[in-house]
Design a protein around this motif. Structure first.
Motif, PDB file in Angstrom:
ATOM      1  N   PRO A  46       0.790  -1.232   0.000  1.00  0.00           N
ATOM      2  CA  PRO A  46       0.000   0.000   0.000  1.00  0.00           C
ATOM      3  C   PRO A  46       0.819   1.276   0.000  1.00  0.00           C
ATOM      4  CG  PRO A  46      -0.913  -1.595   1.544  1.00  0.00           C
ATOM      5  CD  PRO A  46       0.373  -2.166   1.044  1.00  0.00           C
ATOM      6  N   ALA A  47       1.966   1.270   0.684  1.00  0.00           N
ATOM      7  CA  ALA A  47       2.793   2.469   0.716  1.00  0.00           C
ATOM      8  C   ALA A  47       4.210   2.084   1.095  1.00  0.00           C
ATOM      9  CB  ALA A  47       2.242   3.484   1.728  1.00  0.00           C
ATOM     10  N   CYS A  86       6.149  15.543 -12.251  1.00  0.00           N
ATOM     11  CA  CYS A  86       5.519  14.599 -11.324  1.00  0.00           C
ATOM     12  C   CYS A  86       5.316  15.240  -9.954  1.00  0.00           C
ATOM     13  CB  CYS A  86       6.374  13.335 -11.193  1.00  0.00           C
ATOM     14  SG  CYS A  86       6.402  12.285 -12.660  1.00  0.00           S
ATOM     15  N   PHE A  87       6.322  15.981  -9.496  1.00  0.00           N
ATOM     16  CA  PHE A  87       6.170  16.698  -8.227  1.00  0.00           C
ATOM     17  C   PHE A  87       4.984  17.663  -8.299  1.00  0.00           C
ATOM     18  CE2 PHE A  87      10.988  16.320  -7.249  1.00  0.00           C
ATOM     19  CZ  PHE A  87      10.771  15.110  -6.603  1.00  0.00           C
ATOM     20  N   LYS A  88       4.869  18.364  -9.401  1.00  0.00           N
ATOM     21  CA  LYS A  88       3.778  19.341  -9.542  1.00  0.00           C
ATOM     22  C   LYS A  88       2.418  18.649  -9.508  1.00  0.00           C
ATOM     23  CE  LYS A  88       6.349  22.824 -12.166  1.00  0.00           C
ATOM     24  NZ  LYS A  88       6.488  23.523 -13.484  1.00  0.00           N
ATOM     25  N   GLN A  89       2.326  17.467 -10.125  1.00  0.00           N
ATOM     26  CA  GLN A  89       1.052  16.749 -10.101  1.00  0.00           C
ATOM     27  C   GLN A  89       0.626  16.395  -8.675  1.00  0.00           C
ATOM     28  OE1 GLN A  89       0.267  13.675 -13.130  1.00  0.00           O
ATOM     29  NE2 GLN A  89       2.255  14.218 -14.032  1.00  0.00           N
ATOM     30  N   GLY A 145       5.925   8.008  -1.487  1.00  0.00           N
ATOM     31  CA  GLY A 145       6.733   7.050  -2.226  1.00  0.00           C
ATOM     32  C   GLY A 145       5.924   6.296  -3.258  1.00  0.00           C
ATOM     33  N   THR A 146       4.776   5.767  -2.856  1.00  0.00           N
ATOM     34  CA  THR A 146       3.943   5.009  -3.775  1.00  0.00           C
ATOM     35  C   THR A 146       3.336   5.902  -4.845  1.00  0.00           C
ATOM     36  OG1 THR A 146       3.447   3.416  -2.048  1.00  0.00           O
ATOM     37  CG2 THR A 146       1.977   3.446  -3.936  1.00  0.00           C
ATOM     38  N   ASP A 147       2.893   7.097  -4.467  1.00  0.00           N
ATOM     39  CA  ASP A 147       2.323   8.024  -5.448  1.00  0.00           C
ATOM     40  C   ASP A 147       3.363   8.401  -6.502  1.00  0.00           C
ATOM     41  OD1 ASP A 147      -0.081   7.976  -4.138  1.00  0.00           O
ATOM     42  OD2 ASP A 147       0.258   9.849  -3.047  1.00  0.00           O
ATOM     43  N   MET A 148       4.600   8.656  -6.066  1.00  0.00           N
ATOM     44  CA  MET A 148       5.645   9.006  -7.016  1.00  0.00           C
ATOM     45  C   MET A 148       5.981   7.819  -7.923  1.00  0.00           C
ATOM     46  SD  MET A 148       6.680  12.095  -7.229  1.00  0.00           S
ATOM     47  CE  MET A 148       8.258  11.861  -8.063  1.00  0.00           C
ATOM     48  N   LEU A 149       5.967   6.613  -7.357  1.00  0.00           N
ATOM     49  CA  LEU A 149       6.233   5.435  -8.186  1.00  0.00           C
ATOM     50  C   LEU A 149       5.212   5.315  -9.312  1.00  0.00           C
ATOM     51  CD1 LEU A 149       7.267   2.530  -5.793  1.00  0.00           C
ATOM     52  CD2 LEU A 149       8.616   3.547  -7.618  1.00  0.00           C
ATOM     53  N   ARG A 150       3.952   5.528  -8.974  1.00  0.00           N
ATOM     54  CA  ARG A 150       2.900   5.415  -9.990  1.00  0.00           C
ATOM     55  C   ARG A 150       3.092   6.444 -11.101  1.00  0.00           C
ATOM     56  NH1 ARG A 150      -0.933   4.920  -5.294  1.00  0.00           N
ATOM     57  NH2 ARG A 150      -1.288   2.697  -5.019  1.00  0.00           N
ATOM     58  N   LEU A 151       3.584   7.627 -10.738  1.00  0.00           N
ATOM     59  CA  LEU A 151       3.798   8.661 -11.742  1.00  0.00           C
ATOM     60  C   LEU A 151       5.102   8.447 -12.510  1.00  0.00           C
ATOM     61  CD1 LEU A 151       2.706  11.834  -9.727  1.00  0.00           C
ATOM     62  CD2 LEU A 151       1.459  10.733 -11.601  1.00  0.00           C
ATOM     63  N   LEU A 152       6.143   8.016 -11.808  1.00  0.00           N
ATOM     64  CA  LEU A 152       7.456   7.911 -12.421  1.00  0.00           C
ATOM     65  C   LEU A 152       7.575   6.731 -13.380  1.00  0.00           C
ATOM     66  CD1 LEU A 152       9.828   8.640  -9.394  1.00  0.00           C
ATOM     67  CD2 LEU A 152       9.547  10.060 -11.430  1.00  0.00           C
ATOM     68  N   HIS A 153       7.042   5.592 -12.990  1.00  0.00           N
ATOM     69  CA  HIS A 153       7.296   4.380 -13.773  1.00  0.00           C
ATOM     70  C   HIS A 153       6.264   4.176 -14.876  1.00  0.00           C
ATOM     71  CE1 HIS A 153       8.639   0.410 -14.808  1.00  0.00           C
ATOM     72  NE2 HIS A 153       7.425  -0.072 -14.612  1.00  0.00           N
ATOM     73  N   PRO A 154       6.693   3.870 -16.119  1.00  0.00           N
ATOM     74  CA  PRO A 154       8.091   3.915 -16.552  1.00  0.00           C
ATOM     75  C   PRO A 154       8.532   5.348 -16.805  1.00  0.00           C
ATOM     76  CG  PRO A 154       6.698   3.172 -18.343  1.00  0.00           C
ATOM     77  CD  PRO A 154       5.798   3.351 -17.158  1.00  0.00           C
ATOM     78  N   THR A 155       9.724   5.688 -16.331  1.00  0.00           N
ATOM     79  CA  THR A 155      10.199   7.062 -16.435  1.00  0.00           C
ATOM     80  C   THR A 155      10.482   7.426 -17.885  1.00  0.00           C
ATOM     81  OG1 THR A 155      12.575   6.621 -16.291  1.00  0.00           O
ATOM     82  CG2 THR A 155      11.346   6.731 -14.219  1.00  0.00           C
TER      83      THR A 155
END
Length: 411
Positions: free
Chosen positions: A63-64, A265-268, A308-318
Motif C-alpha cells: 500500500p505504501a 511529477c512533483f507538480k502533479q 513514495g507510492t504516489d511518485m512510483l505510480r507517476l514515475l514508472h516507466p520514467t
C-alpha cells in the motif's frame, strides 16, 4: 509471535559466508521458491531473501513505502501483464552476509523452521536449479533493424508525435560451459561497486542478473525521499577525469527532458518543496552519464506515508526508459520496438528489509535474462531530433558490455 526467529547455523556448517549464501539459495531453488540476492551500492555485504511460495507474493506494490509496509523485494516489469506480473516477494527468510551466523525467519513463515533447520545441516548440492521463464525468448535485434527503429523514432519526434522516445534492443549470447550465476553476481559486484547488483529467480518468471546505476525511488531512515534523472551516455576515457567530459547538445537535451519530467511529477502531487542538484557527470562502470538528484524532506509533505507510492505510480516507466509524453512514447514502442521487454527497464529493490522505513528501488538496467543455454541481454538509448542511428547502435553496444563481461569466457 511477532519477532523473527533467528536460526543459528549448525556447528558443522561451512564458516564461509558466501558458501552459506549458496547453500540457502540451493534450498530455495530445490523447493521451487522465489529468491532475490542483491548488494547495495558501496556495500561489501550481499543479502538474500526467500519467499515461502510464489502464491505468498503480492501481485503489486504494498500500500505504501512507509514503516507500515511489509518487508520484501519488489520486482516489477516494464509493463504489467499476465505473463510479466508485478511482484513483491515477502521477506520470509533472510540472510545477511554482514551477520552470517544466523538465518532470520519471519513470523508468517514459521512453518518453514523445521525443514530449514534440517536443510542447514545438509551438504550443498553441486548445481543450483535456477528458474527459467515460460515465455518464448525475444528475437535478437540486427544492426540494420535497430538503426531503422532509430530513424523511425527520430521521424516521430520531427512529426511532433513524441518529444522523446527511448528505444531498446535484444542480444543473445551463449553461456560458457559451467556458467555459475552466483559467481557472475560476485564478479559484477566487484566490477561495479557503485551499482545495485541483483540476482532474482522466480518460478515461471525466470532468472535475471544485473548491475543498475539508476535509483528510481528511495526512502531513507532520516525521512527523505530521493530520485534521480540519469540520461546521456559516453564512454569513460582512461586517463581523463570524469568531470572533464564534454557533453553534446543531444545528451544535454536528453537529460534535461528527464529532469523536467520528474519536476512535473512533483507538480502533479502539488509538491513544491524539493531540492535539486545537478546535472553532473556520474560514473557507471566504463560509462559516463549526466545525473541530477532530487530530494524531498517528508516532514514537509502533507501525506508523507503515500508519497513514495504516489511518485512510483507517476514515475514508472520514467521518461529515461520510455519517453515523453509517456502515453504517446509507450504507444510508439508498442507499435515499433518489436519485442516484449519483460523485466528489462522495470524496477526492483528491497522495501523495509534493512529496517522499517528504508526502501531502495532501482531501474532494472544493464541486465540479462538467463535461459538454459544462453543469456538474453538488453540495452536502450534515448532519442532526440539530433540522434544519429549509428551512434545509437554503438551506445547500445557499450551498455551491453556491462553484463556481457560476466558471460564471456577469458581469452
Amino acid at each position: 509471535m511477532t519477532e523473527p526467529r533467528l536460526l543459528p547455523w549448525p556447528a558443522a556448517a561451512s564458516p564461509d559466508a558466501t558458501a552459506r549464501l549458496r547453500h540457502l539459495a540451493a534450498g530455495a531453488l530445490r523447493t521451487g521458491r522465489p529468491l532475490a540476492i542483491w548488494r547495495e551500492p558501496a556495500s561489501e555485504h550481499p543479502r538474500l531473501l526467500v519467499s515461502r511460495s510464489l502464491e505468498a507474493a503480492y501481485t503489486g506494490l504494498p500500500p505504501a513505502l512507509d514503516t507500515q509496509a511489509p518487508a520484501g523485494f519488489a520486482f516489477f516489469p516494464f509493463r504489467d501483464s499476465d505473463h510479466n506480473p508485478a511482484l513483491f516477494l515477502p521477506a520470509d527468510v533472510q540472510f545477511d552476509l554482514a551477520r552470517p551466523e544466523v538465518v532470520r525467519v519471519a513470523p508468517a513463515a514459521r512453518e518453514l523452521v523445521p525443514n530449514l533447520t534440517a536443510w542447514l545441516s545438509l551438504p550443498t548440492p553441486p548445481e543450483l536449479a535456477w528458474h527459467y521463464s515460460a515465455q518464448p525468448a525475444p528475437p535478437g535485434t540486427a544492426e540494420a533493424d535497430y538503426t531503422q527503429l532509430v530513424r523511425t523514432g527520430v521521424q516521430a519526434i520531427e512529426d511532433k508525435a513524441v518529444v522523446k522516445v527511448v528505444t531498446s534492443r535484444v542480444a543473445h549470447r551463449p553461456l560458457p560451459a559451467g556458467f555459475d550465476p552466483l559467481a557472475a553476481f560476485g564478479q559484477l559486484s566487484r566490477q561495479y561497486p557503485r551499482a545495485f547488483v541483483s540476482l532474482v529467480s522466480v518460478p515461471g518468471v525466470g532468472t535475471w542478473l544485473g548491475a543498475s546505476p539508476e535509483v528510481l525511488a528511495e526512502v531513507t531512515a532520516d525521512g527523505h525521499f530521493h530520485t534521480m534523472a540519469l540520461a546521456g551516455t559516453q564512454p569513460l576515457v582512461p586517463g581523463r577525469a570524469p568531470q572533464d567530459a564534454i557533453w553534446r547538445q543531444k545528451e544535454i537535451e536528453e537529460q534535461a527532458l528527464v529532469s523536467r519530467y520528474i519536476v512535473n511529477c512533483f507538480k502533479q502531487l502539488r509538491l513544491r518543496e524539493y531540492h535539486e542538484a545537478g546535472p553532473r557527470t556520474a560514473v557507471a562502470g566504463q560509462l559516463l552519464h549526466l545525473r541530477t538528484d532530487f530530494e524531498v524532506d517528508l516532514k514537509n509533505v502533507p501525506s508523507p506515508s503515500s508519497l513514495g507510492t504516489d511518485m512510483l505510480r507517476l514515475l514508472h516507466p520514467t521518461s529515461a526508459v520510455g519517453g515523453m509524453p509517456k502515453v504517446a512514447a509507450l504507444e510508439f514502442l508498442h507499435r515499433h520496438e518489436g519485442y516484449d521487454r519483460a523485466y528489462y527497464s522495470g524496477f526492483l529493490g528491497p522495501v523495509n528489509v534493512a529496517a522499517p522505513g528504508i526502501s531502495r528501488l532501482y531501474v532494472n538496467l544493464r541486465c540479462l535474462q538467463l535461459r538454459p543455454e544462453e543469456a538474453i541481454l538488453y540495452a536502450g538509448t534515448g532519442l532526440t531530433a539530433d540522434s544519429d542511428p549509428l551512434r545509437e547502435w554503438q551506445e547500445t553496444e557499450l551498455k551491453l558490455q556491462t553484463v556481457a563481461s560476466v558471460i564471456t569466457p577469458p581469452a
